[in-house]
Design an enzyme around this catalytic site. Structure first.
Site, PDB file in Angstrom:
ATOM      1  CG  HIS A 126      -1.853   0.891   1.315  1.00  8.68           C
ATOM      2  ND1 HIS A 126      -1.651   2.302   1.694  1.00  8.68           N
ATOM      3  CD2 HIS A 126      -3.123   1.027   1.265  1.00  8.68           C
ATOM      4  CE1 HIS A 126      -2.785   2.950   1.824  1.00  8.68           C
ATOM      5  NE2 HIS A 126      -3.793   2.299   1.465  1.00  8.68           N
ATOM      6  CG  ASP A 203       0.352  -2.585   6.281  1.00  9.41           C
ATOM      7  OD1 ASP A 203      -0.653  -2.529   6.998  1.00  9.41           O
ATOM      8  OD2 ASP A 203       0.221  -1.902   5.115  1.00  9.41           O
TER       9      ASP A 203
END
Length: 409
Positions: A126, A203
Site C-alpha cells: 500500500h 503492515d
C-alpha cells in the site's frame, strides 16, 4: 472447502444495523470491507456509553470521570496486548491508524540510518508502506530496494534472498495485500531479515480482520494495524513494537503526556507507552477498539477464516463464469479479496453501475499503484468480503457484473 461447523451468518448480520439499509432503492450489498469494515451494535453502544457517561480526559485527572475513562482506556490496551500476544502492555502504542504507526517508526529511524544503508519493501505494498520509506531515504541517504512480484501476485522470495545484505537495516512488508488478497510468507521474511541483523515492520491492516497475529511467535519487531478494518471506529489503531526497539527510537511528537519533566532548559521523556502518545488521544476510539476486539474474538477467528474462505471460493468460481472477466491475484494463499476487470470496460464504469444496484465495491488502484503498473492496467474492481456477507450477496454481485457488462459492451 466445506465448513466444519455451521456459521450462523444471519444471526451475526443482526448485529450490524447498517446492513438493513437500502442504497438506490436496493438492499445494501457491502463488499468494500478491505477499505473499512462495518460496525456492530455492540461497538456502537460502547461509543455511546463513553460520551453519555464518562467522557473525560485521561491519566491526569483525579476526579471520578477521568479515572473511569483512564481505567477503560488502559483496559482496552490490555485487551489488545492479549489479542496480539505482546509480551508487555507498554509495547502497544495507540495511534490514529496504520499509516500513523508506519510514519512513527520511519521518523524514529531517521536518526538511526546512515547514507548507504539499505531498506527493503515489497512490490505488493500500500502507498502508506512505500511513501514514508521513500521520505526516510531522502532524509538519510539510505537506499530503497524492492522485492519483486510475479503474475500470480506473489512475492518472489528467491529475489528477496538476493536483496538481503550486510547493509540491510530494515524490511517492510504487508501481511496481506489490500489490492490482491495475497497472504505473504512473513514468517520466512522475518527470519531471513533477522539472520543478517535487520529489523522488520509488518503492515497488518489487511490481515487483522481475518487472522489473529501472534507477534511473539512471529518474532516481528514492529506490527501495525487499524481498528476500522476490525469492526471498530476510524481514527484509531496500534503500533506494536518490541520494548528494546521502542526504547531506541526518539519520540515522534512533542507535547503533553509524552514528557516526564519540562523546564525551559531541558525536557525528559516519559516511559513507554506514553513516550509515543503525545496529546489527548482518541480515548473513545481506543476503548471502542477494545470492544471490537472482544466482538471478533467472540465470533472466533478460526470460524471467520473458514467462512470467508468458503465465500472466496464460491465468488471466484461464479465470477470466472463471466466471459471476459479476469482476476488479478491468483495466489494459492489469499484472503477474501477478489480484484477483477472485464475486457474492454473501465473498472470505474462497472463500479458506478453496481452502485446503482446497491452493491458497494472499490474501484481504482487501491492505493497500490505499483501493482497496477505491473499488470499494465489502470485499476481493478475489488470485491472484499467479511464474515457478515453471504452467498446470496455474491449472487447479486455476479448478476450485477453481468448486467453492467451487457450495458457497457
Amino acid at each position: 472447502m466445506k465448513l466444519e461447523t455451521p456459521f450462523n451468518v444471519e444471526a451475526l448480520r443482526k448485529d450490524f444495523p447498517i446492513l438493513n439499509r437500502e442504497v438506490n432503492g436496493k438492499p445494501l450489498v457491502y463488499f468494500d470491507n478491505a477499505a473499512t469494515s462495518q460496525t456492530p451494535q455492540q461497538v456502537i453502544d460502547c461509543i455511546v456509553d463513553y460520551y453519555s457517561n464518562y467522557n473525560a480526559n485521561i491519566h491526569r485527572g483525579v476526579h471520578t470521570l477521568s479515572q473511569e475513562a483512564t481505567d477503560k482506556y488502559e483496559a482496552a490496551r490490555l485487551k489488545i496486548q492479549k489479542h496480539f500476544n505482546a509480551n508487555k502492555s507498554h509495547e502497544i502504542i495507540f495511534t490514529s491508524g496504520t499509516t500513523h504507526g508506519i510514519n512513527l517508526v520511519a521518523n524514529g529511524f531517521s536518526s538511526l540510518l546512515n547514507k548507504g544503508d539499505e531498506i527493503i519493501v515489497s512490490a505488493l505494498e500500500h502507498h502508506s508502506n512505500i511513501v514514508p520509506w521513500q521520505m526516510l531515504c531522502e532524509r538519510t541517504g539510505a537506499i530503497l530496494k524492492v522485492i519483486p512480484m510475479n503474475e500470480d501476485g506473489e512475492l518472489v522470495i528467491s529475489e528477496y534472498d538476493k536483496l538481503l545484505s550486510n547493509n540491510t537495516r530494515l524490511v517492510f512488508v504487508n501481511h496481506i495485500s489490500n489490492a490482491l488478497g495475497t497472504i505473504n510468507p512473513i514468517e520466512a521474511i522475518i527470519e531471513k531479515a533477522h539472520q543478517i541483523g535487520a529489523a522488520v515492520l509488518i503492515d497488518g491492516a489487511q490481515a487483522c480482520p481475518h487472522i489473529k497475529p501472534d507477534v511473539q511467535a512471529l518474532d516481528v519487531d514492529f506490527y501495525v494495524a487499524s481498528a476500522h478494518k476490525m469492526c471498530g471506529p476510524t481514527g484509531v489503531g496500534i503500533l506494536y513494537g518490541k520494548e528494546a526497539w521502542l526504547n531506541k527510537l526518539p519520540p515522534y511528537q512533542g507535547g503533553g503526556e509524552m514528557i516526564a519533566e519540562v523546564t525551559f532548559e531541558k525536557t525528559t521523556y516519559a516511559d513507554l507507552p506514553h513516550k509515543f502518545e503525545a496529546g489527548t488521544p482518541n480515548i473513545c476510539g481506543g476503548i471502542a477498539f477494545g470492544a471490537a476486539i472482544d466482538y471478533m474474538n467472540q465470533v472466533g477467528f478460526n470460524a471467520i477464516a473458514d467462512y470467508e474462505h468458503d465465500l472466496l471460493e464460491y465468488a471466484t468460481k461464479k465470477l470466472l463464469e463471466i466471459e471476459g472477466l479476469k482476476i488479478y491475484g491468483t495466489s494459492k494463499h489469499k484472503t477474501s479479496v477478489i480484484s477483477f476487470n472485464i475486457a474492454g470496460i473501465h473498472p470505474y464504469d462497472i463500479g458506478t453501475i453496481l452502485d446503482k444496484m446497491g452493491i458497494a465495491v472499490r474501484t481504482g488502484h487501491h492505493c497500490a499503484q505499483p501493482i497496477m503498473d505491473f499488470f499494465k492496467i489502470p485499476g481493478t474492481v475489488r470485491a472484499s468480503f467479511a464474515f457478515y456477507n453471504t452467498k446470496a450477496e455474491i449472487d447479486a454481485l455476479v448478476e450485477g457484473v453481468k448486467k453492467a457488462t451487457n450495458m457497457l459492451l
